[in-house]
Write an enzyme that holds these catalytic residues in place. Structure first.
Site, PDB file in Angstrom:
ATOM      1  CD  GLU C 211      30.262   7.445 -26.821  1.00 44.16           C
ATOM      2  OE1 GLU C 211      31.536   7.000 -26.756  1.00 44.16           O
ATOM      3  OE2 GLU C 211      29.596   6.666 -26.606  1.00 44.16           O
ATOM      4  CG  HIS C 249      26.023  -1.374 -24.712  1.00 40.96           C
ATOM      5  ND1 HIS C 249      24.816  -0.651 -24.075  1.00 40.96           N
ATOM      6  CD2 HIS C 249      27.099  -1.304 -23.768  1.00 40.96           C
ATOM      7  CE1 HIS C 249      25.172  -0.545 -22.833  1.00 40.96           C
ATOM      8  NE2 HIS C 249      26.448  -0.920 -22.452  1.00 40.96           N
TER       9      HIS C 249
END
Lengths: 410, 290, 290, 410
Positions: C211, C249
């Site tokens: 990611e 997060h």
């Protein structure tokens, strides 16, 4: 309730532990001071009120009620046996006990404070302490599933009940290590958890106070499963008091003798004694050796003064003034024996200080001075002191023996 | 004392620009000690009595071969300075600084043990000297020492110096004069000094100077009893020290099985070590063994 | 994935009495994972789903042979629990706990590197599983996994699970499904996982799920370019993530040379790794390599 | 004056350093907050006054005088170039500048505070920073004898000017290591000492704040030899804010969007965007992948919501409520796509939360639900939701493609 710390050392290869109890010259905090620190570090302590005078008792009665434990705050062990702890059941008894405790001394120590505490329902007493291992350069954790007044006896007779672990001071003690230790004691369930947490916090006290020792004895488990430190022992390190200014000020509070206090204020180590010869030197070992010599020739030391190193004019003057005051106060003093070894500093400052003091000398007691050390400094000192009337020796034996003549002359 | 120092040793002075560092550097140089560099952070580039000053130990080692460092740094910085020396590769340290915090002394000891290479005496030691070869620290005894075969190992500062002088006055030379340091945690314990001296060819007789408190004398006695081959003479200060009175920051009042003068005398005598009762008896007893 | 875990691995659950630990122990047992003990300080003596609970890791090792520990302890205690496991001799850790403080993660990593023996995945990993053999952690994929030869290595939690299911739905079995953990400091980086899988006989194709943020994909690409022998397929989440907005997060917004989706695509493609544009493209591409 | 942190990583074996700038999602303290912390840790900082409104300027004029530097307090780099820093010579100028700065935004950030500072006579600018090395599990010290606005350029073009050292976090950074590092930069005399002391203190800031980064850029040496931190950068770690409650409260202060703030309060990660499809999932990676799919089929995400793990009834309800509010507020929203993967928890709680939210749903926007994961939970979820009218898919492709039909229907 109180007991000396124990410091177990292994000297024999067959692992016989011998018990050595050391009282270093560092400040031992009073029980209530230690408990305040414990509380700061979140170690549970009993409900308590500090009593300085009779009227503080009211607050204690209100907050704690009866039965109440009253404990004399003195910086030494064995106060229980010496009558320093009283359990009272009602107000009249409490008043009487407070008066008695505050009026009397414990082993020569005046009692300025009492600690009033709730009386706990004790299930068992344990021990945990952190102390420096001087040989290994490590804090050593010492714990026992039994504690209290008999801890030394336990250590001697059932050493298997005591577990120890050294810790690298750079790494500290980790919570899991506390748990592994608690496990070694055979603790279980909540007791296991509570004990290991207390131990971890006690290590934080040791580190946080730069202490030489932090100890809980006994660490009490109550019948309803609470863990409380019912006594505290923290020995502070004189050398790190600069980072604990709160306690730095209290350092001299137990000094009763006014000359000893003056010595402490002036930065010299003065110890008041009962004999007839006052001894001074610029070094503790040397001063002790001189005391021994005084004894050897049949006299006894009236005071011990170690000026410490780097003898300045002022320190020399202060030291002699102190000794003159002693001679003035105490008629038994027959002579003053001072030995100065010149190691790295020339004698000028020391001589100035000596002359300053001599000008104010108001006692008729002979001052015998022995000068030793680096030859050129010794010669120079003798030279500079030629215009005074003090006796100067460059040999210790001669100097010490001169005392005999002086005393027999008088 | 070839194991630790000799006349060829190259010496560093950490804290050389301080009052004490400066003064003692001069005296050590006068004695012939080969001080090749000094360190004071921020004073790099200066010279003290002809000795070049560097900012870091590492830097001083880039310019000189150095095995030994003497420490005159302020007490709160000693632990850091010693670690600096250890990491830079110094092999032997003489920590003169006194008033070092106890837990810092603990860390210094641990750092040395962890390093497995660095050895040291002190803190709060008067130093170590070999007559006519090298003097490290603040002993005045070099000025009165003569070369010989008696080693002095002492826990006390001025007393170390005093006993060296007593021996010299009686014509007895020394192989080494060594102060262990007056604090509770010292780098070299009495027993370790005795072990080294057992192997030192220059040393025929060992004088141990102890005092009340601690257990170093008892420890040394154990070793002597089992492994000692050289005659050992001892002196103990504090025979008449009253219990419960403190005799100075070096001393300690001790109660219990060990640490008392009695226990120390018993230990020494049990190991065949004669205990001098007075300072002036020491040379008498030493003489018998030479 | 024989190097880290297999069906014979004996597993410990640290934090077994907590809500999550209890629940997942049940699911892991159901899958056939050989959980032999649990640890929760103060709960020693209890049993959870038939598994005995001990107070300390050391104690659990006195009663069982254990190589692997899974961590469900509260975030502030993770660092301590991992050190406990390392000292007791555990070899592989699966740190499920999330919300672990950054500096604690740093310490855990250092403690593992210092130990030279302990390896781990996580923190904040969904776990690791081998079809029909063993499941460690909270992956649901075991319930849908089939044995096969495709390894999934992922930085994302639910996405790991999702992609395993996508493959199974297309009849493609897995050799291992492994979440690296979503935090900045993880025990096993993507490149280390690829290195291991290169040596794993069961694995024929590797799927890497990345990611935006960090540099793990670029790092893995470097290795694949130079040393890769097995086909690698990748998927990257966050292609449409706007700059300067935080996507949770696990994620990070990154600007600069590396860390962007573009830099990751460039790195993968430069290493010959095909990048799937959508989730459902992954099985298509994987199929080509089987 | 401000510059991004730099995090140098070595990827190539030929030691070419590449520059990566990372903004993690953690809180970056404002300059004045960082400077207050620096002061606590005894790092010198310039005289300064915080200005929140016009009237605070009087105190600044009195305490600092002119010339005065006015700096907009925004948590990002490059504010100098964006007009966020003004140097003023007299009161009228200062008033104008304060008004302008407080009225305007810097790169989209509102300016709620200014910092007024003395203008220093700068001799040189240096750099020091502590940042975590994620691969090595160590704090990494990065220092440079040149610093300031061009630090990245320096790092790229003259890497030899930059010195780095990794530290074992269990051992920490020792003062002597700071001196050795300062020496590597070629510093001398007082500058050497001052720099190494600042570096040591900055490490204490890093440790003491449990920070992810602590940085001084530039560290200024004035013409009269003082060392001051003229800027501060501290990035706090969200995961350790529990031990820094003072900052925990401030965490959300930069959130302007009210739905984003509500998300933060409810403990879900909501990001407001400009597109037409709202995306929700129980996991950030999955939610991002869904966003990408939305883009792929020709739409764009209107919001991103990651519920996080362990989906409770309340969290589900809160999340959907938030999305309904978004759809209500923003007419451009055409559909809500929610994907829930069941990993370890049964669907009961999630279904309850969903039903609660549906009861209050007041917008006419279709909710498309994809359920995936553990088979028996998926089946059970479908079962439990049979009595609602939401569309349920068990395949992501189908679910996503269903959106198209919905939108074309409308």
């Amino acid at each position: 309730m109180e007991k000396n710390i124990f410091h177990v050392i292994t000297l024999h290869k067959n692992f016989i532990n011998e018990l050595v109890i050391q009282f270093w010259s560092d400040m031992r905090l009073l029980e209530f001071e230690g408990k305040d620190i414990f509380q700061e570090f979140e170690i549970n302590v009993p409900e308590r009120i500090l009593i300085e005078q009779r009227k503080d008792l009211d607050e204690a009665v209100e907050k704690i009620g009866f039965p109440m434990v009253l404990k004399a705050q003195v910086p030494l062990g064995g106060r229980g046996k010496a009558g320093g702890i009283k359990i009272v059941e009602r107000e009249s008894e409490a008043e009487k006990a407070v008066k008695e405790l505050l009026d009397n001394e414990i082993k020569g120590h005046p009692v300025n404070y009492l600690l009033a505490e709730e009386k706990l329902d004790i299930n068992r007493e344990m021990y945990c302490g952190i102390v420096g291992d001087d040989k290994n350069g490590s804090p050593e954790i010492i714990i026992s599933s039994e504690g209290g007044i008999n801890i030394e006896e336990i250590a001697e007779k059932s050493p298997e009940k005591i577990k120890r672990k050294r810790v690298d001071p750079y790494k500290g003690l980790k919570p899991y290590q506390c748990r592994n230790l608690a496990k070694e004691l055979g603790l279980e369930k909540d007791g296991f958890k509570a004990f290991s947490e207390v131990l971890f916090k006690l290590y934080n006290v040791f580190e946080g106070c730069d202490a030489k020792l932090s100890e809980i004895n006994p660490l009490v488990e109550t019948n309803d499963g609470k863990f409380l430190a019912t006594d505290s022992k923290i020995i502070m390190d004189d050398h790190s008091l600069f980072s604990h200014p709160k306690f730095e000020k209290k350092k001299d509070r137990h000094i009763e003798d006014e000359l000893e206090r003056e010595g402490s204020e002036k930065g010299v180590n003065y110890v008041d004694l009962d004999g007839n010869i006052v001894v001074m030197a610029n070094g503790a070992g040397l001063a002790m050796a001189l005391m021994d010599l005084i004894n050897k020739i049949g006299y006894s030391p009236a005071a011990f003064l170690d000026t410490g190193g780097g003898l300045s004019e002022k320190r020399m003057e202060d030291s002699l003034n102190l000794l003159f005051k002693k001679a003035h106060r105490d008629e038994g003093v027959k002579a003053i024996l001072a030995t100065i070894r010149f190691m790295i500093s020339p004698p000028d400052a020391m001589v100035k200080g000596l002359k300053n003091a001599l000008q104010k000398k108001n006692v008729d007691v002979p001052l015998i001075l022995i000068v030793r050390g680096r030859k050129r400094y010794v010669d120079s000192a003798k030279d500079l002191l030629r215009d005074t009337d003090i006796e100067i020796y460059t040999d210790i034996e001669q100097g010490v023996k001169a005392i005999k003549e002086h005393i027999s002359e008088r | 004392m070839g194991m630790l120092i000799d006349s060829r040793s190259k010496v560093l002075v950490q804290g050389i620009t301080g009052r004490l560092g400066k003064k003692q550097t001069k005296l050590m140089l006068e004695y012939g000690t080969d001080i090749v560099a000094g360190v004071t952070p921020g004073k790099g580039g200066e010279t003290i009595h002809g000795v070049p000053v560097y900012d870091t130990v590492q830097e001083s080692l880039e310019h000189h071969d150095i095995e030994i460092s003497t420490f005159y740094v302020p007490a709160p910085s000693v632990e850091d300075a010693v670690n600096e020396a250890i990491e830079a590769g110094i092999e032997f340290g003489v920590i003169i600084s006194d008033w070092v915090p106890y837990q810092d002394e603990m860390k210094i000891k641990r750092a040395a043990l962890n390093s497995e290479k660095f050895r040291y005496i002190g803190p709060n030691t008067p130093g170590i000297a070999i007559p006519d070869e090298i003097a490290l620290g603040m002993l005045s005894s070099p000025s009165v020492m003569t070369d010989g075969n008696v080693a002095i190992v002492s826990r006390s500062g001025t007393l170390t110096d005093e006993i060296a002088e007593e021996l010299t006055e009686r014509g007895i030379g020394q192989s080494v004069v060594m102060g262990l340091g007056g604090d509770p945690i010292v780098g070299t314990r009495m027993v370790e000094a005795v072990e080294m001296l057992e192997k030192d060819d220059e040393t025929e007789v060992i004088v141990l100077v102890g005092e009340i408190g601690g257990t170093m004398e008892e420890e040394a006695s154990e070793f002597i009893k089992e492994n000692g081959t050289k005659p050992v003479v001892s002196f103990l200060a504090g025979r008449s020290a009253p219990k419960q009175k403190q005799m100075g920051h070096a001393g300690a009042i001790v109660r219990g099985v060990k640490g008392t003068i009695k226990s120390k005398i018993r230990a020494f005598e049990g190991a065949g070590v004669e205990v001098a009762e007075t300072l002036w008896e020491i040379p008498d007893i030493v003489e018998k063994h030479l």
